[in-house]
Design a protein around this motif. Structure first.
Motif, PDB file in Angstrom:
ATOM      1  N   THR A 181       8.207 -17.165 -14.742  1.00 46.43           N
ATOM      2  CA  THR A 181       6.955 -16.563 -15.503  1.00 46.43           C
ATOM      3  C   THR A 181       6.057 -16.137 -14.011  1.00 46.43           C
ATOM      4  O   THR A 181       6.312 -17.158 -13.739  1.00 46.43           O
ATOM      5  CB  THR A 181       6.572 -17.191 -16.317  1.00 46.43           C
ATOM      6  N   VAL A 182       5.273 -15.384 -14.230  1.00 44.55           N
ATOM      7  CA  VAL A 182       4.674 -14.613 -13.011  1.00 44.55           C
ATOM      8  C   VAL A 182       2.763 -14.691 -13.841  1.00 44.55           C
ATOM      9  O   VAL A 182       2.853 -13.980 -14.992  1.00 44.55           O
ATOM     10  CB  VAL A 182       4.735 -14.358 -12.004  1.00 44.55           C
ATOM     11  N   THR A 183       2.151 -15.058 -13.160  1.00 39.81           N
ATOM     12  CA  THR A 183       0.691 -14.719 -14.047  1.00 39.81           C
ATOM     13  C   THR A 183      -0.156 -14.052 -12.652  1.00 39.81           C
ATOM     14  O   THR A 183       0.141 -14.386 -11.807  1.00 39.81           O
ATOM     15  CB  THR A 183      -0.149 -16.039 -14.184  1.00 39.81           C
ATOM     16  N   LEU A 184      -0.370 -13.003 -12.954  1.00 41.02           N
ATOM     17  CA  LEU A 184      -0.916 -11.841 -12.244  1.00 41.02           C
ATOM     18  C   LEU A 184      -2.568 -12.438 -12.601  1.00 41.02           C
ATOM     19  O   LEU A 184      -2.637 -12.210 -14.144  1.00 41.02           O
ATOM     20  CB  LEU A 184      -0.487 -10.563 -12.085  1.00 41.02           C
ATOM     21  N   ASN A 222       5.152  -9.615  -6.203  1.00 41.31           N
ATOM     22  CA  ASN A 222       4.678  -9.334  -7.408  1.00 41.31           C
ATOM     23  C   ASN A 222       3.188  -8.165  -7.465  1.00 41.31           C
ATOM     24  O   ASN A 222       2.751  -8.085  -7.593  1.00 41.31           O
ATOM     25  CB  ASN A 222       3.617  -9.807  -8.890  1.00 41.31           C
ATOM     26  N   ASP A 254       0.638  -9.374  -5.264  1.00 43.84           N
ATOM     27  CA  ASP A 254       0.279 -10.456  -4.458  1.00 43.84           C
ATOM     28  C   ASP A 254       0.893 -11.583  -3.774  1.00 43.84           C
ATOM     29  O   ASP A 254       2.297 -10.514  -3.309  1.00 43.84           O
ATOM     30  CB  ASP A 254       0.434 -11.630  -6.199  1.00 43.84           C
ATOM     31  N   CYS A 313       9.838 -20.099 -10.767  1.00 43.56           N
ATOM     32  CA  CYS A 313       8.970 -18.185 -10.912  1.00 43.56           C
ATOM     33  C   CYS A 313       9.354 -17.195 -11.853  1.00 43.56           C
ATOM     34  O   CYS A 313       9.599 -16.319 -11.613  1.00 43.56           O
ATOM     35  CB  CYS A 313       9.642 -17.985  -9.740  1.00 43.56           C
TER      36      CYS A 313
END
Length: 681
Positions: free
Chosen positions: A443-446, A551, A547, A441
């Motif tokens: 790296t988070v793609t938003l 985040n 999210d 977790c």
């Protein structure tokens, strides 16, 4: 159940032995004339039958007067200042009672108090020590904490992580002429926009959606006759909001059902029924980290608060009661460096804490947050915490010997402080080695969602007479693909909405969330995507789109004063983002737009125009099939660099005096405006 009762008996026996040990010290009177700390002077009313001061009881509250001496310039305070109005932070009536559970057995008492108006009945909301106005307060006597800093530091830690925790102020207290020692004056946990910002549920709120909140519920021992609301395994849960005497059967069943759903789905990671749809993940993560770093032996089964707003997620906190933490010798061996408190084999709480920790999905975010907040300069970094302890001790250093002379309970204070510091260092190392990895977790793609319109204080009319019913926000998908909105929610308390499972927003589409769907459709002729709960502040509010894990996707904090467009504050306009390329937390990125504009066609729909060349060297030319009434050019940081008034279809914009880079050009005509990115070479 047998194990539970044995544990409770052992704990009670230990407390009784401690009290005998503590009360074996001599309690001495002393002359107290002044302090570098604020001084709280309480004088109880006289008993009519004896003409002697009333004794403060567990309950009910008795009447008293309170003066708080705190010189505005920060210089030394004196008892003799109590008759100088300019040196008084508070002077008025209160109701006061003894509070606490095991600490009631100690000679030094803890107190709860309510500030009252002169009629001795009406609550008096006041600001004390600069804290937001309220009427319910606590005098924390720091029972069972010879370090004198455990509670004070833990609340600070939680606030530094961005959560609400009771605001605090050290002071020295005198009651009926008797010096009572060092206390922490602090806020009581309760529903309030500046404390736990949830709606106050009423006795009549027994069906959806009102029955969904707000609640403040705690896992705790029962004192003062409060009944147990429900059990989870060996843990008692007690109502705090609604008050136990006001809670209906339906409300108790509802909030118990929320906890049961968490327990049943703590291992589920899906976005339809999984734990992320039940709880606000960041609040649970931060709550666990503060309590686990402190190895708080009371947590999870006692002094553990939760809150839930109407239509909102269940949240952990605020943190509370850390006197038996950080290796405390009074913790009966339960505050250890090398064990998790949620599974310590003794006073453990409901199973869902262990279930969440065992869920690799949740644990990844727990480990990620831990490694963020222990980094150099961060709130839970051991050097930062030790420096905070040293600064705190410097502040209260004058009061410490007076406290010990009065009560004789500090023992070797220096040794206990060293124990706390050593514990922080060793506990930090142990948690780091045992909390697990967070690479999954890291790296988070938003999703590319941006808050683009805010109508926070709408102007009323004959047809639409209630301002709050006209509020709305707009969210735009600035990407070129449809976005699934499952799990996305408004995270900041004060405004509540969670997108339905499998709902979507089209590429480059805009959706509206309204305070009243029917009114919105009647006024603007279009249906909003959904209806949020609570209302936007007419002054300032932070809106956070997040999210499912919490985040932040987008965040805006608006204000009702310059440099923000003031005509949006009840003047008939709403805030409109000039361009999604701009930072929407900067006031200059927003303009005021007439709220009827939602019903009209946009510039793009009613006109055609060309901006060329793009990229350009010094000038750009605008050609339109309708009259252009104005042109504004902004930097990507929202700074206005050109503001041209016009009445022509052809405009020449000279940007020769500006640096190369990306700019936003906004073109106005009588139907509205539109924005376009331009690049100077």
């Amino acid at each position: 159940m047998k194990k539970f009762y044995i544990t409770q008996l052992n704990t009670i026996s230990t407390i009784i032995l401690l009290v005998v040990f503590i009360t074996s010290y001599s309690v001495t009177a002393q002359t107290f004339t002044g302090s570098n700390l604020p001084i709280v002077i309480i004088t109880t009313d006289n008993d009519p039958s004896t003409n002697l001061p009333l004794e403060i009881l567990d309950e009910p509250k008795i009447l008293a007067s309170m003066k708080i001496i705190k010189r505005p310039d920060g210089t030394r305070n004196f008892i003799s200042d109590q008759n100088t109005p300019g040196f008084l932070n508070y002077s008025g009536r209160i109701g006061i009672e003894i509070r606490g559970s095991s600490t009631q057995l100690l000679p030094k008492k803890q107190y709860g108090l309510t500030t009252l108006k002169a009629d001795n009945t009406s609550n008096n909301n006041v600001s004390i020590f600069g804290m937001p106005e309220e009427n319910d307060w606590i005098l924390n006597g720091l029972g069972f904490d010879p370090s004198l800093v455990r509670d004070y530091m833990a609340y600070y830690m939680s606030r530094q992580l961005g959560n609400y925790a009771s605001r605090t102020q050290f002071c020295e207290v005198v009651i009926n002429g008797d010096y009572k020692g060092l206390y922490v004056f602090q806020e009581k946990i309760k529903s309030d926009e500046n404390r736990v910002d949830v709606l106050k549920i009423e006795k009549t709120d027994n069906i959806l959606p009102n029955i969904t909140g707000g609640y403040i519920t705690k896992a705790d021992k029962t004192t003062g006759g409060d009944p147990i609301a429900f059990w989870m395994d060996e843990t008692k849960f007690v109502h705090d909001l609604p008050k136990s005497k006001n809670a209906t059967t339906e409300q108790t069943q509802y909030i118990e059902g929320v906890f049961n759903k968490l327990q049943d789905h703590a291992y589920d990671n899906d976005l339809e029924d999984g734990y992320k749809t039940v709880i606000d993940v960041p609040s649970f993560v931060d709550f666990m980290l503060v309590n686990e770093l402190c190895s708080n032996s009371d947590v999870y089964q006692s002094s553990t608060f939760f809150h839930k707003d109407r239509d909102g997620k269940l949240r952990a906190g605020p943190v509370w009661d850390f006197n038996l933490s950080l290796g405390s010798t009074f913790a009966n061996g339960d505050s250890q460096v090398d064990q998790w408190q949620f599974n310590n084999g003794n006073r453990i709480g409901p199973p869902f804490w262990t279930y969440l920790f065992d869920n690799e999905d949740f644990r990844c975010y727990l480990a990620k947050r831990w490694n963020e907040v222990i980094a150099p300069g961060q709130p839970l970094n051991k050097e930062v915490l030790i420096a905070y302890i040293d600064n705190t001790l410097s502040y209260i250093s004058e009061a410490i010997p007076r406290e010990n002379e009065r009560w004789g309970t500090l023992g070797d204070h220096t040794n206990d402080i060293n124990r706390v510091k050593t514990f922080i260092e060793e506990r930090t190392t142990w948690i780091t080695n045992n909390i697990g990895p967070f690479s999954d977790c890291s790296t988070v793609t938003l999703p590319p969602l941006v808050i683009t319109k805010i109508n926070y204080n709408p102007k009323t009319s004959t047809a639409f007479a209630v301002s709050s019913d006209l509020e709305f926000i707009a969210i735009k998908n600035i990407g070129n693909q449809e976005i699934n909105l499952s799990g996305i929610y408004l995270r900041q308390l004060g405004l509540t909405y969670q997108f339905p499972y499998n709902s979507t927003i089209e590429a480059e589409g805009t959706i509206y969330l309204a305070s009243n769907s029917t009114i919105f459709q009647n006024k603007y002729g279009i249906a909003p995507f959904g209806q949020f709960t609570r209302n936007l502040s007419n002054k300032s509010q932070k809106i956070v789109l997040a999210d499912a894990y919490g985040n932040t996707i987008d965040s805006v904090e608006y204000f009702d004063a310059d440099p923000w467009p003031t005509s949006a504050d009840g003047g008939g306009d709403y805030l409109d983002l000039v361009s999604t390329s701009l930072d929407n937390n900067i006031a200059s990125s927003w303009v005021a737009k007439n709220d009827n504009a939602l019903s009209t066609q946009s510039y793009l729909a009613s006109s055609s125009f060309t901006v060329y060349p793009n990229p350009f060297s010094n000038r750009v030319i605008i050609q339109s099939d309708k009259v252009v009434t104005g042109v504004k050019v902004f930097t990507v940081f929202g700074a206005l660099v050109q503001d041209i008034k016009s009445n022509s279809e052809n405009i020449n914009v000279d940007l020769s005096g500006h640096s190369p880079g990306l700019y936003i050009i906004t073109i106005y005509n009588q139907n509205g405006f539109t924005s376009k990115e331009i690049i100077k070479k």
